[in-house]
Design an enzyme around this catalytic site. Structure first.
Site, PDB file in Angstrom:
ATOM      1  N   ARG A  59       0.803  -1.222   0.000  1.00 46.17           N
ATOM      2  CA  ARG A  59       0.000   0.000   0.000  1.00 46.17           C
ATOM      3  C   ARG A  59       0.840   1.278   0.000  1.00 46.17           C
ATOM      4  NH1 ARG A  59      -2.772  -4.069   1.623  1.00 46.17           N
ATOM      5  NH2 ARG A  59      -0.784  -4.656   2.510  1.00 46.17           N
ATOM      6  N   THR A  60       1.825   1.356   0.877  1.00 48.00           N
ATOM      7  CA  THR A  60       2.512   2.636   1.070  1.00 48.00           C
ATOM      8  C   THR A  60       3.258   3.062  -0.190  1.00 48.00           C
ATOM      9  OG1 THR A  60       2.732   2.044   3.390  1.00 48.00           O
ATOM     10  CG2 THR A  60       4.049   3.903   2.624  1.00 48.00           C
ATOM     11  N   LYS A  89      28.650  -3.356  -3.183  1.00 51.86           N
ATOM     12  CA  LYS A  89      29.706  -2.335  -3.302  1.00 51.86           C
ATOM     13  C   LYS A  89      29.882  -1.531  -2.016  1.00 51.86           C
ATOM     14  CE  LYS A  89      28.521  -1.773  -8.165  1.00 51.86           C
ATOM     15  NZ  LYS A  89      27.990  -0.816  -9.149  1.00 51.86           N
ATOM     16  N   ARG A 110      10.981   3.631   3.417  1.00 45.03           N
ATOM     17  CA  ARG A 110      10.612   2.668   4.476  1.00 45.03           C
ATOM     18  C   ARG A 110      11.865   1.896   4.820  1.00 45.03           C
ATOM     19  NH1 ARG A 110       5.525  -1.279   4.365  1.00 45.03           N
ATOM     20  NH2 ARG A 110       4.639   0.657   5.154  1.00 45.03           N
ATOM     21  N   HIS A 138       4.667   5.262  11.702  1.00 43.25           N
ATOM     22  CA  HIS A 138       4.181   5.211  10.317  1.00 43.25           C
ATOM     23  C   HIS A 138       3.245   6.415  10.164  1.00 43.25           C
ATOM     24  CE1 HIS A 138       2.897   3.959   6.491  1.00 43.25           C
ATOM     25  NE2 HIS A 138       2.795   2.652   6.678  1.00 43.25           N
TER      26      HIS A 138
HETATM   27  N1   CP Z   1      -0.460  -0.170   5.692  1.00 44.69           N
HETATM   28  C1   CP Z   1       0.748  -0.380   5.145  1.00 44.69           C
HETATM   29  O1   CP Z   1       1.744   0.239   5.507  1.00 44.69           O
HETATM   30  O2   CP Z   1       0.777  -1.363   4.186  1.00 44.69           O
HETATM   31  P1   CP Z   1       2.073  -1.827   3.386  1.00 44.69           P
HETATM   32  O3   CP Z   1       2.997  -2.473   4.404  1.00 44.69           O
HETATM   33  O4   CP Z   1       1.578  -2.805   2.355  1.00 44.69           O
HETATM   34  O5   CP Z   1       2.708  -0.616   2.788  1.00 44.69           O
END
Ligand code: CP
Length: 317
Positions: A59-60, A89, A110, A138
């Site tokens: 999703r993110t 490297k 992330r 998050h």
């Molecule tokens: N909600 C969320 O962060 O989903 P993903 O881990 O799929 O990005």
């Protein structure tokens, strides 16, 4: 001083104040037709988003890239860091971010390590957006969750939210606690076994703002009077041999339990889900976890893609 979005990194839910959130949600509401592809917008024309994911995401990454493209920009991805120069490297994370930030206008990142988005921000020429750092935060998911609560419940003050599951390692609930704490008169029912309970500092933060907190491992009692139920899966990918890795209770909000909750207005989950919400719940009008990905108004909730009044992309004909 009120938080300004212009040119800012988005690293933690702690950055926001009430005024910034109010403006953001008003703007988000006005952008619904753009998000749905009904109206085109070129405000980001000529700009590039770089997505730098050192940990899996569905999703993110897609939602960040889709948002940038919907606003007229472009997006490029690093989906598998093993194919970057960092690994074989041995280029440092800091050098990698410094260089990548020369090519793009913003970076969504992330990382499995806490605080890594903040380190990226120290070495980047462009805004860094934290799409999840370890079990810490998050903030972008929490902003969406807040907007969803407002859409589903019609308010962000004076309600009860039950959060259930792995609250120790679930980063979305950490950021959500911080944003909710800015509003007033919220009852937090934190449902988890001791090893999966919410970190003490976050409980203190909301209590310090005058909210009422109950911590319990009794799922039925904790969820009974909630307006919002927010389920969290076991975050086993963040297992590192510490106390919070101890197994907790795998609570399950099934349809029978949901129907017993008379005030329940929305069932939320950041996804992906495991067994904590069975597929039978997807049919309930309270199930908001897929709806929030598209922000389809509640009145369309009962419509499958073939509903005569609804276009497959979610619009009225
Ligand atoms: N909600 C969320 O962060 O989903 P993903 O881990 O799929 O990005």
């Amino acid at each position: 001083m009120s938080f300004s979005f212009t040119g800012s990194h988005i690293l933690s839910a702690d950055q926001f104040d009430l005024s910034a959130l109010t403006k953001l949600f008003q703007l988000a509401q006005r952008m619904e037709t753009i998000a749905n592809g009904e109206v085109t917008c070129n405000v980001l024309q000529g700009n590039i988003l770089g997505s730098c994911f050192f940990e899996e995401s569905t999703r993110t990454r897609w939602s960040s890239e889709a948002a940038f493209i919907r606003l007229g920009g472009s997006a490029i991805s690093m989906t598998d860091p093993k194919f970057s120069s960092m690994f074989k490297k041995k280029e440092t994370f800091e050098d990698t971010i410094r260089v990548l930030s020369c090519y793009v206008d913003a970076i969504v990142i992330r990382h499995p390590e806490e605080g890594k988005a903040a380190i990226a921000a120290q070495h980047s020429n462009v805004p860094i957006i934290n799409g999840g750092d370890g079990k810490k935060e998050h903030p972008t998911q929490a902003l969406l969750d807040m907007f969803t609560i407002q859409q589903e419940l019609g308010r962000l003050n004076n309600f009860a939210i039950a959060m259930a599951g792995d609250l120790a390692r679930g980063r979305t609930v950490h950021s959500l606690m911080k944003l909710l704490s800015l509003y007033s008169d919220i009852q937090f029912n934190l449902i988890a076994s001791d090893s999966w309970q919410m970190p003490d500092e976050l409980v203190s933060q909301v209590q310090g703002k005058g909210h009422h907190v109950i911590q319990t491992d009794d799922f039925a009692a904790g969820i009974e009077n909630a307006d919002i139920a927010y389920m969290v899966r076991p975050q086993n990918e963040r297992s590192n041999g510490q106390d919070s890795d101890a197994p907790g209770d795998n609570f399950c909000l099934d349809a029978k339990t949901a129907r017993k909750c008379k005030k329940l207005t929305a069932i939320m989950h950041p996804l992906p889900r495991n067994e904590e919400i069975p597929p039978e719940v997807d049919q309930l009008k309270e199930a908001a976890y897929f709806r929030q990905a598209k922000q389809v108004p509640l009145k369309l909730n009962f419509a499958c893609p073939l509903h005569p009044r609804v276009h497959p992309r979610g619009f009225f004909f």
